[in-house]
Design a protein around this motif. Sequence first.
Motif, short mmCIF file in Angstrom:
data_model
loop_
_atom_site.label_atom_id
_atom_site.label_comp_id
_atom_site.label_asym_id
_atom_site.label_seq_id
_atom_site.Cartn_x
_atom_site.Cartn_y
_atom_site.Cartn_z
N HIS A 142 99.22 42.83 10.52
CA HIS A 142 98.20 43.21 11.24
C HIS A 142 97.68 41.86 11.76
O HIS A 142 97.66 40.82 11.33
CB HIS A 142 97.06 43.93 10.62
CG HIS A 142 96.22 43.36 9.51
ND1 HIS A 142 96.71 43.03 8.31
CD2 HIS A 142 95.19 42.43 9.57
CE1 HIS A 142 96.03 42.48 7.60
NE2 HIS A 142 95.07 41.90 8.38
N ASP A 144 93.59 40.16 13.02
CA ASP A 144 92.40 40.46 12.46
C ASP A 144 91.49 41.01 13.73
O ASP A 144 90.39 41.83 13.59
CB ASP A 144 91.60 39.22 11.87
CG ASP A 144 92.32 39.10 10.41
OD1 ASP A 144 92.86 40.07 10.03
OD2 ASP A 144 91.86 38.15 9.89
N HIS A 192 99.86 39.25 10.19
CA HIS A 192 99.76 38.48 8.87
C HIS A 192 99.96 39.94 7.76
O HIS A 192 99.23 40.93 8.19
CB HIS A 192 98.85 37.58 8.23
CG HIS A 192 97.65 37.85 8.56
ND1 HIS A 192 96.83 37.85 9.64
CD2 HIS A 192 96.60 38.56 7.72
CE1 HIS A 192 95.51 38.42 9.80
NE2 HIS A 192 95.46 38.76 8.33
FE LIG Z 1 93.95 40.08 7.85
#
Ligand SMILES: [Fe+2]
Length: 237
Positions: A142, A144, A192
């Motif tokens: 994903h 952030d 990540h």
């Molecule tokens: Fe994250």
Amino acid sequence: MIETRTSDVIEANGVLVDQRVRYPSYKSMDEFIDVGRLRSLDNYIRNKIKRRILETNDPKFYTGPYTLREDKAGRPGSRMIYLAESKEPDSYFDLDRTELWQRSNAANDFTLLMDFIETLPFKATGRMLIMYDDVPRAVPAHRDHTETEVLHDFIWFRTNRNKPFYMLNPQTGEKKLVEGYSAWFDTVNQFHGSDEIDKLAFSVRVDGIFTDEFKARIPIPATNRASTPSYWASFDE
Ligand SMILES: [Fe+2]
């Protein structure tokens, strides 16, 4: 004298980044922190987490909506221990509003970890979080958030290298595992996540504001502030 042009920009993943920047990438923080002291906390943190698994119902990690695969968004199951709590409802963009955050009760459970955090190059800290999982379970890849001009000062770190934590270039599918004990990474222009392991996995992320002395070391790209950790990492290659 050779002049290097570092301000040229290229388009990667549909956004502009400095031509030096390559994904996947991260900036290791190992040279700036006391890795020996960090590693010495491994059993201490592990045992504290094991006790919490029995006694506490820690909240589940939320990937946010920006997962690589839409069907993977949500709460995959790994848990979080907030070492600091915000006075306001959880918002990703408050991570470094350090005035909002104060030590939580859980921090009293992890005093040696809190002492270690004091040694990190922050002049003030915001959100502080342990993420853990005691069952084999991946954290889906994903981002952030998607704001390319928002840069958060943070250090992700761990006391052992068990957890296969990676950066991923969504265009090429290339993954890069974090090799050492710590990282600062671009959470916006790449993805990540972590693969599953069959033992207790945990890591810590501390957000805040880096000290002026530390900031002075960090090269800033002309565009896409969120890419700063990857830009910095490009000077190590
Ligand atoms: Fe994250």
